[in-house]
Design an enzyme around this catalytic site. Structure first.
Site, short mmCIF file in Angstrom:
data_model
loop_
_atom_site.label_atom_id
_atom_site.label_comp_id
_atom_site.label_asym_id
_atom_site.label_seq_id
_atom_site.Cartn_x
_atom_site.Cartn_y
_atom_site.Cartn_z
N ASP A 162 13.26 4.03 -5.52
CA ASP A 162 11.82 3.59 -5.60
C ASP A 162 11.02 4.90 -6.19
OD1 ASP A 162 9.19 2.86 -5.56
OD2 ASP A 162 9.71 1.84 -3.69
N ASP A 180 7.93 0.00 3.65
CA ASP A 180 8.07 -0.43 2.13
C ASP A 180 9.58 -0.32 2.00
OD1 ASP A 180 7.57 2.35 2.53
OD2 ASP A 180 7.29 2.74 0.33
N HIS A 226 -0.92 4.46 -4.95
CA HIS A 226 -1.25 3.12 -5.62
C HIS A 226 -1.07 2.10 -4.69
CE1 HIS A 226 -0.74 5.71 -9.37
NE2 HIS A 226 -2.01 5.20 -9.67
N THR A 227 -1.76 0.98 -4.72
CA THR A 227 -1.55 0.00 -4.04
C THR A 227 -1.28 -1.25 -4.89
OG1 THR A 227 -2.94 0.65 -2.15
CG2 THR A 227 -2.66 -1.76 -2.50
N VAL A 258 0.81 -1.08 -0.09
CA VAL A 258 0.06 0.03 -0.04
C VAL A 258 0.88 1.25 -0.02
CG1 VAL A 258 -1.86 1.24 1.13
CG2 VAL A 258 -1.67 -1.22 1.21
N GLY A 259 0.70 2.13 -1.15
CA GLY A 259 1.52 3.16 -1.15
C GLY A 259 0.57 4.58 -0.85
N ASN A 260 1.28 5.71 -1.01
CA ASN A 260 0.18 6.86 -0.85
C ASN A 260 -0.66 7.03 -2.07
OD1 ASN A 260 1.21 8.17 1.77
ND2 ASN A 260 3.18 7.92 0.66
N THR A 286 5.60 24.40 -25.04
CA THR A 286 5.45 24.27 -23.53
C THR A 286 5.30 22.90 -23.05
OG1 THR A 286 4.38 26.67 -23.52
CG2 THR A 286 4.12 25.07 -21.63
N GLY A 313 9.89 3.98 6.72
CA GLY A 313 8.75 3.58 6.07
C GLY A 313 8.89 1.99 5.98
#
Length: 265
Positions: free
Chosen positions: A134, A114, A11-12, A7-9, A189, A112
């Protein structure tokens, strides 16, 4: 089958292992508002499509390993394992869980989960010394010593955060697609912003890793640099220091930690 959940901030990532082989994987958005029941329904929907698993929740799952950087999601996943996988051994990575990697930090508890899991997998796959880069919500650089210790790291704003910040704070700028431009010198741009992101982050990686190598060992050539994370492919072709790309590094680390806490207990 072992179910691994990272579980990341933003995406999981979920991975399904048959022995040491990852046979299926999924990426979903991380939503701190999801309840345990909603997460269980989501898991059932994903895994119910796999031919090696049964349609009932939990069929074919023999173990679960979870790490999370979002405390509220970890709490709900703990409830999922209790209510829906009560008979399945589960390892939630938190203080007290055996990883086999000593942590050389002022306060090991603040690192963390992870990042420690990545170090576990790096030591197993490549040995030390090593640096794991990462590419997630943040871009993290984690150093592993020659003795397999977690020596510390660097945290920088991630690629998507930087793109969003440019779009929000730049009066004449906007959100753009993360894609490689035609050339370094942008002709419009959008291409100028893409160039700044892609080549700017590649330069950041090369510079930070070079400095870390000097502090990590007397011979920088001994250090293996491993890239992981969902956005790693954006930088791989432009960085000169990355030796290995392992997209499932965290999931592999979760499998190893599960084995060290359940299979060998």
């Amino acid at each position: 089958m072992l179910l691994t959940i990272d579980v990341g901030n933003t995406h999981t990532v979920l991975g399904l292992f048959d022995g040491e082989e990852i046979v299926e994987h999924w990426r979903i958005s991380t939503d701190a508002r999801r309840t345990a029941d909603e997460l269980a329904v989501l898991l059932q929907g994903l895994m119910g499509m796999h031919p090696l698993l049964g349609m009932e929740l939990g069929d074919g799952i023999e173990g679960i390993a979870i790490c999370a950087t979002v405390p509220s999601v970890l709490h709900e996943l703990r409830e999922v394992t209790r209510r829906y996988y009560g008979d399945v051994p589960a390892v939630l990575v938190e203080p007290g869980v055996k990883t086999g990697v000593p942590i050389l930090m002022d306060n090991p508890k603040e690192v963390g989960a992870d990042r420690i899991i990545n170090a576990v997998a790096a030591v197993e796959l490549y040995g030390g010394p090593a640096i794991v880069v990462d590419f997630g919500t943040a871009t993290t650089f984690d150093a592993v010593s020659a003795r397999g210790e977690y020596a510390g790291g660097v945290i920088a704003p991630g690629i998507e955060i930087s793109v969003e910040a440019l779009g929000v704070r730049g009066a004449q700028l906007r959100k753009i697609e993360l894609a490689r431009p035609r050339s370094v010198i942008g002709k419009n741009t959008v291409e100028a912003m893409q160039s700044g992101i892609i080549y700017g982050f590649a330069g950041q990686v090369d510079g930070v890793v070079a400095r870390m190598k000097k502090e990590l060992t007397a011979d920088p050539d001994d250090v293996t640099v491993i890239a992981t994370g969902g956005l790693a492919p954006m930088v791989l072709g432009e960085s000169s220091v990355i030796d290995e790309h392992e997209p499932w590094l965290t999931l592999i680390g979760l499998r190893l930690v599960y084995e060290r806490n359940v299979s060998r207990s």
